[in-house]
Design an enzyme around this catalytic site. Structure first.
Site, PDB file in Angstrom:
ATOM      1  N   LYS A 177     -14.717 134.396  67.331  1.00  0.00           N
ATOM      2  CA  LYS A 177     -15.041 135.821  67.162  1.00  0.00           C
ATOM      3  C   LYS A 177     -16.177 135.870  66.153  1.00  0.00           C
ATOM      4  O   LYS A 177     -15.991 135.636  64.970  1.00  0.00           O
ATOM      5  CB  LYS A 177     -13.815 136.583  66.642  1.00  0.00           C
ATOM      6  CG  LYS A 177     -13.784 138.047  67.013  1.00  0.00           C
ATOM      7  CD  LYS A 177     -14.823 138.879  66.310  1.00  0.00           C
ATOM      8  CE  LYS A 177     -14.513 139.162  64.861  1.00  0.00           C
ATOM      9  NZ  LYS A 177     -15.670 139.772  64.142  1.00  0.00           N
ATOM     10  N   GLU A 252     -10.598 129.655  54.709  1.00  0.00           N
ATOM     11  CA  GLU A 252     -11.788 129.470  53.850  1.00  0.00           C
ATOM     12  C   GLU A 252     -12.161 130.843  53.315  1.00  0.00           C
ATOM     13  O   GLU A 252     -12.808 131.636  54.002  1.00  0.00           O
ATOM     14  CB  GLU A 252     -12.936 128.884  54.674  1.00  0.00           C
ATOM     15  CG  GLU A 252     -12.709 127.456  55.136  1.00  0.00           C
ATOM     16  CD  GLU A 252     -12.861 126.438  54.018  1.00  0.00           C
ATOM     17  OE1 GLU A 252     -13.238 126.825  52.902  1.00  0.00           O
ATOM     18  OE2 GLU A 252     -12.576 125.265  54.265  1.00  0.00           O
ATOM     19  N   CYS A 286     -20.164 132.060  49.629  1.00  0.00           N
ATOM     20  CA  CYS A 286     -18.799 132.021  49.099  1.00  0.00           C
ATOM     21  C   CYS A 286     -18.706 131.201  47.819  1.00  0.00           C
ATOM     22  O   CYS A 286     -17.959 131.535  46.915  1.00  0.00           O
ATOM     23  CB  CYS A 286     -17.855 131.470  50.152  1.00  0.00           C
ATOM     24  SG  CYS A 286     -18.436 129.921  50.843  1.00  0.00           S
ATOM     25  N   GLU A 382     -14.678 139.039  43.244  1.00  0.00           N
ATOM     26  CA  GLU A 382     -15.869 138.598  43.970  1.00  0.00           C
ATOM     27  C   GLU A 382     -16.770 139.803  44.241  1.00  0.00           C
ATOM     28  O   GLU A 382     -16.294 140.849  44.680  1.00  0.00           O
ATOM     29  CB  GLU A 382     -15.458 137.966  45.305  1.00  0.00           C
ATOM     30  CG  GLU A 382     -16.621 137.366  46.055  1.00  0.00           C
ATOM     31  CD  GLU A 382     -16.214 136.705  47.369  1.00  0.00           C
ATOM     32  OE1 GLU A 382     -15.455 137.312  48.136  1.00  0.00           O
ATOM     33  OE2 GLU A 382     -16.673 135.581  47.621  1.00  0.00           O
TER      34      GLU A 382
HETATM   35  P1  NAD Z   1     -14.504 139.744  56.105  1.00  0.00           P
HETATM   36  O1  NAD Z   1     -13.200 139.204  55.655  1.00  0.00           O
HETATM   37  O2  NAD Z   1     -14.750 141.184  55.995  1.00  0.00           O
HETATM   38  O3  NAD Z   1     -14.769 139.376  57.630  1.00  0.00           O
HETATM   39  C1  NAD Z   1     -14.736 138.028  58.077  1.00  0.00           C
HETATM   40  C2  NAD Z   1     -14.483 138.025  59.563  1.00  0.00           C
HETATM   41  O4  NAD Z   1     -13.157 138.513  59.795  1.00  0.00           O
HETATM   42  C3  NAD Z   1     -15.417 138.938  60.376  1.00  0.00           C
HETATM   43  O5  NAD Z   1     -15.767 138.289  61.580  1.00  0.00           O
HETATM   44  C4  NAD Z   1     -14.534 140.148  60.668  1.00  0.00           C
HETATM   45  O6  NAD Z   1     -14.883 140.835  61.838  1.00  0.00           O
HETATM   46  C5  NAD Z   1     -13.186 139.480  60.823  1.00  0.00           C
HETATM   47  N1  NAD Z   1     -12.009 140.359  60.665  1.00  0.00           N
HETATM   48  C6  NAD Z   1     -11.896 141.490  59.931  1.00  0.00           C
HETATM   49  N2  NAD Z   1     -10.651 142.011  60.068  1.00  0.00           N
HETATM   50  C7  NAD Z   1      -9.977 141.187  60.895  1.00  0.00           C
HETATM   51  C8  NAD Z   1      -8.666 141.180  61.417  1.00  0.00           C
HETATM   52  N3  NAD Z   1      -7.779 142.145  61.122  1.00  0.00           N
HETATM   53  N4  NAD Z   1      -8.300 140.186  62.235  1.00  0.00           N
HETATM   54  C9  NAD Z   1      -9.151 139.193  62.550  1.00  0.00           C
HETATM   55  N5  NAD Z   1     -10.435 139.144  62.093  1.00  0.00           N
HETATM   56  C10 NAD Z   1     -10.832 140.129  61.271  1.00  0.00           C
HETATM   57  O7  NAD Z   1     -15.599 138.899  55.316  1.00  0.00           O
HETATM   58  P2  NAD Z   1     -17.180 139.091  55.376  1.00  0.00           P
HETATM   59  O8  NAD Z   1     -17.535 140.264  54.563  1.00  0.00           O
HETATM   60  O9  NAD Z   1     -17.652 138.977  56.781  1.00  0.00           O
HETATM   61  O10 NAD Z   1     -17.653 137.728  54.647  1.00  0.00           O
HETATM   62  C11 NAD Z   1     -17.719 137.605  53.284  1.00  0.00           C
HETATM   63  C12 NAD Z   1     -16.515 136.866  52.753  1.00  0.00           C
HETATM   64  O11 NAD Z   1     -16.406 135.585  53.375  1.00  0.00           O
HETATM   65  C13 NAD Z   1     -16.616 136.594  51.278  1.00  0.00           C
HETATM   66  O12 NAD Z   1     -15.380 136.843  50.671  1.00  0.00           O
HETATM   67  C14 NAD Z   1     -16.954 135.112  51.222  1.00  0.00           C
HETATM   68  O13 NAD Z   1     -16.623 134.494  50.010  1.00  0.00           O
HETATM   69  C15 NAD Z   1     -16.198 134.579  52.380  1.00  0.00           C
HETATM   70  N6  NAD Z   1     -16.730 133.291  52.853  1.00  0.00           N
HETATM   71  C16 NAD Z   1     -15.997 132.149  52.656  1.00  0.00           C
HETATM   72  C17 NAD Z   1     -16.520 130.913  53.065  1.00  0.00           C
HETATM   73  C18 NAD Z   1     -15.772 129.619  52.830  1.00  0.00           C
HETATM   74  O14 NAD Z   1     -16.109 128.613  53.448  1.00  0.00           O
HETATM   75  N7  NAD Z   1     -14.773 129.583  51.952  1.00  0.00           N
HETATM   76  C19 NAD Z   1     -17.764 130.850  53.691  1.00  0.00           C
HETATM   77  C20 NAD Z   1     -18.460 132.036  53.877  1.00  0.00           C
HETATM   78  C21 NAD Z   1     -17.942 133.255  53.466  1.00  0.00           C
END
Ligand code: NAD
Length: 485
Positions: A177, A252, A286, A382
């Site tokens: 997704k 992650e 992240c 964050e």
């Molecule tokens: P987010 O949690 O808002 O969204 C991440 C993904 O989850 C998106 O594709 C979103 O559509 C999906 N999502 C949202 N609600 C969902 C649900 N109920 N069920 C399934 N999927 C759902 O995060 P973001 O704003 O897209 O990304 C930023 C975050 O990601 C930051 O917190 C960052 O630290 C983290 N991040 C972590 C890593 C790592 O490797 N640890 C890498 C990159 C980003």
């Protein structure tokens, strides 16, 4: 818009419009203009994708392949990306807003993940366990089945490539997704899978919103494995859903990574670490460097040097390779501005920045706060933007205590010329990855992931493959041949 201009989802080896016919507009964060329209996948499209992936798993299409051939498929996906690196980097830069050079290195990193895990596909071995003359016993490292992979927007190509490569190398099938804010890189990866001739249904890549498509995917009864990369809050929702069906997850999540800077540190090296660690991709990484924990005797000098560096950074669109590029969306910029206002109200001292920048696009000034208190929101939460928090310490135990005093634990760093002190500190930092005298001192081949609420499971490196297989033990009872006949 003509339906031929709408970018489709890649399901079961075909490009399909969404069942609902609804669309998602993709913005260029540098101009706020729409640059593409993609078909919005909903639960019906998820159903088709999971059915295809499940069929591939049930029919043992990948499992029965020689692992060397699974690896070769990944090499072909890498080759297909490599043939279009510059073109894909432009797309990645346009949808994420990041600098073109950074987008280019994201494509190169995605290629490396595909080759790295392609090369490991035939090296994941089981064990033979000695149990005496009448028994033969061995283990098999089996795939889970359909792996659902949820990706955020900040590194949409490399984050998709790293999990997809591990899953295919180990014989799982995949439904991705893609992030609704930056889905175009995932489309390019799907094109590369098509060019590489992956079996239909082995990899499916959809774009949809998290609460509809994402939620439908993780709830699907045929999904047997989840890789979630995103925020802590969404991660909690994913885990609650996964708990209903006991689905194993690799999580992650976010970070609030700190660097401890001792008074003997090379300050040029610290400033350079801040430049890349805090401000690359407008701080939307992240594991970016969000907190400097600085020995009191050098704090004023370091803050001054950081200020000079930060105020000299070029601001502008990623396609011009500027150093401060836009945030992904207006909503994200508002959240970052709010975090700055809260920091001020909680007594932090604004050194530079702190506000959104005028003009089109979602630009935010590179920001540094000093005197950031341990209990404050900026210290604990964050921000995911170009904001650095500086806090001082008096002795090494206090430095470690401050660095570890958040719910997160993704990355951490230490800056000193004293190797004993570096190792003492590195040993005590609660983080999945520790950097010494630099930032982002990790790579494709080094295990990466969180401790505490930054998540669990590891991506990158050989260790990542452990998260994509489960051990099956086979015990064989032998009959001893009767003697003398
Ligand atoms: P987010 O949690 O808002 O969204 C991440 C993904 O989850 C998106 O594709 C979103 O559509 C999906 N999502 C949202 N609600 C969902 C649900 N109920 N069920 C399934 N999927 C759902 O995060 P973001 O704003 O897209 O990304 C930023 C975050 O990601 C930051 O917190 C960052 O630290 C983290 N991040 C972590 C890593 C790592 O490797 N640890 C890498 C990159 C980003």
């Amino acid at each position: 818009m003509a339906s031929s201009d709408v970018i489709k989802n890649y399901i079961d080896g075909e490009w399909r419009d969404s069942v609902s016919g609804t669309r998602i507009e993709v913005d260029d964060p540098a101009s706020a203009e729409t640059i593409a329209v993609v078909a919005e996948a909903g639960p019906e499209d998820v159903e088709l994708a999971v059915a295809a992936a499940h069929r591939v798993f049930r029919d043992r299409v990948l499992i029965d392949m020689h692992p060397y051939d699974r690896g070769r498929m990944l090499f072909r996906v890498a080759d297909a990306l490599e043939a279009r690196v510059d073109e894909i980097a432009v797309i990645n830069c346009a949808e994420t807003g990041k600098a073109l050079e950074l987008a280019n290195s994201e494509v190169q990193t995605a290629i490396r993940y595909l080759r790295y895990y392609g090369g490991l596909a035939d090296k994941l071995e089981g064990r033979s366990i000695p149990r005496g003359a009448n028994l033969v016993d061995y283990t098999v490292r089996s795939p889970f089945g359909v792996s659902a992979q949820i990706v955020p927007w900040n590194g949409p190509l490399e984050l998709t490539a790293r999990s997809l490569a591990c899953a295919i190398a180990t014989g799982n099938s995949v439904v991705v997704k893609s992030p609704e804010l930056a889905p175009l890189s995932g489309v390019e990866l799907a094109r590369a899978c098509e060019t590489a001739g992956l079996p239909a249904g082995a990899v499916n890549i959809l774009t949809g919103y998290g609460q509809t498509a994402g939620q439908a995917l993780i709830e699907h009864p045929d999904v047997r494995h989840i890789v979630f990369t995103g925020s802590m809050t969404t991660g909690q929702t994913v885990l609650k859903t996964a708990a209903d069906r006991i689905v194993p997850c690799i999580m992650e999540l976010g970070g609030k990574s700190a660097a401890v800077v001792y008074s003997d540190a090379d300050l040029d090296c610290v400033v350079e670490a801040v430049r890349i660690g805090t401000f690359l991709n407008a701080g939307q990484n992240c594991n970016n460097l969000t907190r400097l924990i600085v020995e009191r005797s050098i704090a004023d000098e370091l803050v001054e040097r950081v200020k000079v560096c930060v105020e000299g950074l070029s601001v502008g669109p990623g396609r011009e390779n500027c150093e401060i590029t836009p945030l992904i969306s207006q909503k994200q910029r508002q959240a970052v501005e709010r975090a700055c206002q809260t920091a001020l109200s909680e007594g932090a001292r604004l050194v530079t920045g702190g506000t959104a920048l005028e003009g089109n696009g979602y630009f935010m000034a590179a920001t540094v706060f000093a005197s950031v208190a341990r209990g404050s929101s900026l210290f604990q939460k964050e921000v995911f933007g170009p904001v650095l928090a500086v806090t001082t310490f008096d002795d090494p135990p206090m430095a470690v205590d401050l660095a570890n005093d958040t719910d997160y634990g993704l990355a951490a760093g230490v800056f000193t010329r004293d190797i004993d002190r570096a190792l003492w500190t590195a040993d005590r930092l609660s983080a999945g990855q520790v950097y010494v005298n630099g930032w982002y001192v990790g790579g494709v081949e080094t295990p990466f992931g969180g401790v505490k609420q930054s998540g669990y499971g590891r991506e990158k490196g050989q260790e990542a493959l452990d998260g994509y297989v489960q051990t099956r033990n086979v015990g064989i009872q032998l009959s001893q041949p009767s003697s003398g006949n």
